[in-house]
Design an enzyme around this catalytic site. Sequence first.
Site, mmCIF file in Angstrom:
data_model
loop_
_atom_site.group_PDB
_atom_site.id
_atom_site.type_symbol
_atom_site.label_atom_id
_atom_site.label_comp_id
_atom_site.label_asym_id
_atom_site.label_seq_id
_atom_site.Cartn_x
_atom_site.Cartn_y
_atom_site.Cartn_z
ATOM 1 N N HIS A 6 11.104 -1.897 2.194
ATOM 2 C CA HIS A 6 9.937 -1.124 1.774
ATOM 3 C C HIS A 6 8.719 -2.023 1.641
ATOM 4 O O HIS A 6 8.832 -3.235 1.591
ATOM 5 C CB HIS A 6 10.197 -0.361 0.459
ATOM 6 N N ARG A 10 -0.316 -0.600 -4.221
ATOM 7 C CA ARG A 10 -0.900 -0.098 -5.477
ATOM 8 C C ARG A 10 -1.818 1.064 -5.166
ATOM 9 O O ARG A 10 -2.578 1.033 -4.190
ATOM 10 C CB ARG A 10 -1.707 -1.192 -6.160
ATOM 11 N N GLU A 55 6.417 2.123 -1.095
ATOM 12 C CA GLU A 55 6.529 2.187 -2.551
ATOM 13 C C GLU A 55 5.126 2.244 -3.134
ATOM 14 O O GLU A 55 4.369 1.288 -3.024
ATOM 15 C CB GLU A 55 7.249 0.952 -3.095
ATOM 16 N N HIS A 72 -3.254 -2.385 6.977
ATOM 17 C CA HIS A 72 -3.107 -1.002 7.421
ATOM 18 C C HIS A 72 -1.650 -0.702 7.722
ATOM 19 O O HIS A 72 -0.845 -1.602 7.926
ATOM 20 C CB HIS A 72 -3.993 -0.676 8.630
ATOM 21 N N GLU A 121 -3.447 3.445 10.873
ATOM 22 C CA GLU A 121 -3.606 3.462 12.324
ATOM 23 C C GLU A 121 -2.646 4.495 12.888
ATOM 24 O O GLU A 121 -1.459 4.504 12.563
ATOM 25 C CB GLU A 121 -3.288 2.096 12.896
#
Length: 127
Positions: A6, A10, A55, A72, A121
């Site tokens: 993962h 934030r 996450e 990205h 993207e």
Amino acid sequence: MAQLLHTRVRVSDLDRSIRFYEDFLGFRVISRTDRSPSGNHIVHLELPGNEHTIEFTWSEDYELNVPEDLMHFAIGVPDLIAFCDDLERRGIEIWPDGWREKFPLGRKMAFIDDPDGYEIELLERAE
């Protein structure tokens, strides 16, 4: 062999980010923890058919500031024009300007921003 599991990101508003990724990109929540050992609220989202998850982490004592062009995500879709047409109809801005004309013969790509300014993207990929 090691495996990528993962990526932690934030966010400034957990529920707003969840809605955006579910409603516009097809993710779904697979787990939610309202109090991690470090005091964060954590949500894992998956894009069906993928093992890697995102996450989302939120805590009230963290002020989020996402610098432009920091990072990205790249998401493959089978028909980029149709996917982006749907996003635009639903109020999402696609960039850069003129993206449809920039990639007529090669790999088609476009970008959107999530609610916190993270770039996403979008790449045309056959399923």
